[in-house]
Design an enzyme around this catalytic site. Sequence first.
Site, short mmCIF file in Angstrom:
data_model
loop_
_atom_site.label_atom_id
_atom_site.label_comp_id
_atom_site.label_asym_id
_atom_site.label_seq_id
_atom_site.Cartn_x
_atom_site.Cartn_y
_atom_site.Cartn_z
N HIS A 72 45.74 41.76 34.88
CA HIS A 72 46.45 41.14 36.00
C HIS A 72 47.92 41.51 35.93
O HIS A 72 48.50 41.62 34.85
CB HIS A 72 46.28 39.62 35.97
N ASP B 202 38.80 37.55 39.70
CA ASP B 202 37.84 38.26 40.56
C ASP B 202 36.57 38.65 39.81
O ASP B 202 35.51 38.79 40.43
CB ASP B 202 38.48 39.54 41.11
#
Length: 371
Positions: free
Chosen positions: A257, A308
């Site tokens: 991320h 996700d």
Amino acid sequence: MSASRGLEGVIVAESSITSIIDDQLTYVGYSIDDLAEHASFEEVVYLLWYKRLPTEIELKKFQAELLENMELSDQIIEHLKLFDPSTANPMAVLRSTISLLGLYDPEVDDMSEEANFRKAIRLQAKIATVITTLARLRQNKELIAPDPNLSYAGNFLRMLKGPDVEALEVEAFNKALVLHADHELNASTFTARVCVATLSDLYSGVTAAIGALKGPLHGGANEQVVRMLMEIEEVDNAIPYVKNKIANKEKVMGMGHRVYRTGDPRAKHLKEMSRKLTEITGQSKWYDMSVKIEEYMKKEKGLPANVDFYSASAYHCMGIDHDLFTPIFAMSRTSGWVAHMLEQYDNNRLIRPRAEFVGEVQQEYKPVEQR
């Protein structure tokens, strides 16, 4: 003045909505772990918009207002029938339909605080029905009205799939909505704030944000994760597949991320939901495959899973069409977009950054016949 690529590390606004400090995520000061375990999505929406949790009476009123505004007009339903289900990208459909909702809202240009909160309710309510209506229409199935006895998450799944929805599915889906509700100044949220900083309306802001979320580097990641899992197909194929991706310098979706360094605090909640859902549906291979990939990527590349990664297998096991994953993300994130737009209105200044010019200088114009 030197440019910061992607505005990395640049502080462009003050906000009291979401904080990401030392890899800990909070909404209005409440830990995401606390909210994911205990809060309904409706409570989180209220928290983001009003900067406090609702009382029991306030929550019931808020839930009732969302329910009352879920119905779509005949014009919007007819509009949704126009799209070719074999070619229409659901995010493009959603973007167009949210814009159209603004066209039919008589308060669209009323910028008073009271009107903006009423429009916010309508947006959050109707985006759920837009997605489920599109899904039902393209399957030639009868549309299902919301049930006043169900939560926002429960109603979405019922309107999407029919009345046979498992309690664990509702629990998992509610968690997913809570976890995706806001995430500071991500690309789509920043887009929404830039849009309404011109004093444009909430519908324009959400439409702009959906356009930003549509890109695969932002909202489309979980859809790409499930596509990867489908390509791998079997657990034993997982590591060879990932090794091949790395050898070809291709991105393994759902890993790492931009903001978090030690790991996305949201991922563990969806990982557990994925484990439970794949187990009760007899599809444990998707969870097992995902765990293998995550462990390998952490060991070899130092990249843990992000939010996700496990939402992909969780949604898949609920029987949700893969191309609806990103519209669902948009439905949840509308709560955060609205919170940020309302905050922008409260202390507005037109967002107008500068660019460092790196082109040619002192060029001389020549008539066209001399070029």
